[in-house]
Design a protein around this motif. Structure first.
Motif, short mmCIF file in Angstrom:
data_model
loop_
_atom_site.label_atom_id
_atom_site.label_comp_id
_atom_site.label_asym_id
_atom_site.label_seq_id
_atom_site.Cartn_x
_atom_site.Cartn_y
_atom_site.Cartn_z
N THR A 34 0.83 -1.21 0.00
CA THR A 34 0.00 0.00 0.00
C THR A 34 0.87 1.26 0.00
OG1 THR A 34 -0.09 0.20 2.41
CG2 THR A 34 -1.74 -1.24 1.35
N PHE A 35 0.24 2.39 -0.27
CA PHE A 35 0.95 3.67 -0.27
C PHE A 35 1.56 3.96 1.09
CE2 PHE A 35 0.67 8.42 0.21
CZ PHE A 35 1.78 8.70 -0.58
N ASP A 36 0.79 3.74 2.16
CA ASP A 36 1.32 4.00 3.51
C ASP A 36 2.51 3.10 3.83
OD1 ASP A 36 -0.49 6.00 4.02
OD2 ASP A 36 -1.94 4.68 5.01
N GLU A 37 2.45 1.84 3.38
CA GLU A 37 3.59 0.94 3.61
C GLU A 37 4.81 1.38 2.81
OE1 GLU A 37 1.08 -3.15 4.57
OE2 GLU A 37 1.46 -2.55 2.49
N MET A 38 4.58 1.86 1.58
CA MET A 38 5.68 2.37 0.77
C MET A 38 6.37 3.54 1.49
SD MET A 38 4.24 2.45 -3.12
CE MET A 38 3.49 1.01 -3.87
#
Length: 321
Positions: A258-262
């Motif tokens: 996900t974007f947050d994980e990236m």
């Protein structure tokens, strides 16, 4: 005179403020571009939980797994390099597993050779491991890799190899140290340090028949190139080129990150790429029903399993919700 200095300082201050606002605005635009690209390449797969035969390997609920990422705990990724063709999803000609452990400041990295004979999970057959993607896409490929390693994989990244070549060009090429000279794809690759553009990097990574180590030699070259791309990407700070990278990623990459994980990986994990431990899976060739396979015996699979388990050791306990 004082009034003049005051006006000059006010003018300079206003100019700095305008430049600052412009930079902030562009940074916000860039952030928006990253978020938009992350949404474009995000492709979740059917949630499956692999339960290892090893009782010491535990699988945590998804909510707990997300908390682990926030606290810089280990995670694993399988990178699938896919040669897509018209009206054909292609095969995962490259399978590279990365196990990242920030506490150890290291990454364990290895290929699973494409001709490895294993059970194809969800297809009911025993075949070359790279056929799993052709039979059932990313989900079947990931499930098959987990079964082969007897270890759960957190994420996948699927890369179109032609798009990967464009990405290398944007990064300014890759530098490798070629152990021996060879001719492939109408190009001569000399022994020693080489600077390769995207197309040449793909050719360099694909040759195997002239390599005395066969597929193992090709796998080593693939790992070298991926490692260089990873390092270059994390050091890259040219804003114009970053936008080009984002555009290329949007058309050639799919992932369940996900974007947050990236954001977490880029801000909290990027220091951990420095120490990469590259290992190999060995096996012996065998022809079964007129088809050549690489046979990886039980002892070798157990060795790789133990390396994964050791690399993914996590001393911090997170209580299940």
């Amino acid at each position: 005179m004082k009034r003049g200095w005051r006006r000059a300082l006010i003018g300079i201050g206003a100019g700095v403020a305008i430049i600052g606002l412009g930079i902030a605005g562009y940074a916000w635009h860039l952030y928006g571009s990253v978020k938009e690209t992350a949404a474009k390449i995000y492709e979740p797969i059917e949630p499956t939980v692999y339960v290892s035969k090893d009782p010491e390997v535990t699988v945590k609920p998804q909510a707990v797994a997300e908390a682990l990422i926030e606290k810089r705990h280990p995670f694993s990724v399988v990178v699938m390099g896919v040669d897509e063709r018209e009206n054909d999803k292609g095969r995962s000609d490259t399978l590279i597993v990365l196990a990242v452990n920030p506490a150890k400041k290291s990454i364990l990295m290895f290929n699973i050779p494409r001709d490895t004979r294993t059970e194809i999970i969800g297809h009911g057959t025993t075949d070359k491991i790279n056929h799993a993607y052709a039979f059932g896409g990313v989900t079947m490929a990931k499930n098959t890799v987990e079964h082969f390693l007897d270890y759960p994989i957190d994420y996948y990244v699927r890369i179109n190899m032609e798009g990967f070549a464009h990405l290398i060009d944007i990064l300014g090429g890759v530098e490798v140290n070629n152990p021996f000279s060879f001719y492939y794809g109408e190009h001569q690759f000399d022994e020693g340090p080489l600077k390769l553009n995207g197309d040449l990097a793909l050719l360099y990574s694909r040759m195997r028949y002239e390599d005395p180590r066969g597929d193992l030699g090709r796998n080593a070259r693939q790992r070298d190139i991926l490692m260089e791309v990873m390092k270059s990407s994390l050091k890259f700070n040219n804003i114009t080129q970053i936008q080009k990278i984002l555009k290329e990623l949007g058309t050639s990459v799919k992932t369940n990150i996900t974007f947050d994980e990236m954001k977490t990986f880029m801000t909290d994990y990027r220091e951990d790429v420095g120490n990469i431990n590259m290992v190999e899976i060995s096996g012996s060739g065998s022809t079964i029903n007129s088809i050549w396979y690489l046979i990886v015996n039980k002892e070798e699979r157990e060795r790789i399993h133990e390396l994964m388990k050791e690399q993914m050791e996590d001393n911090v306990t997170v209580a299940a919700p």
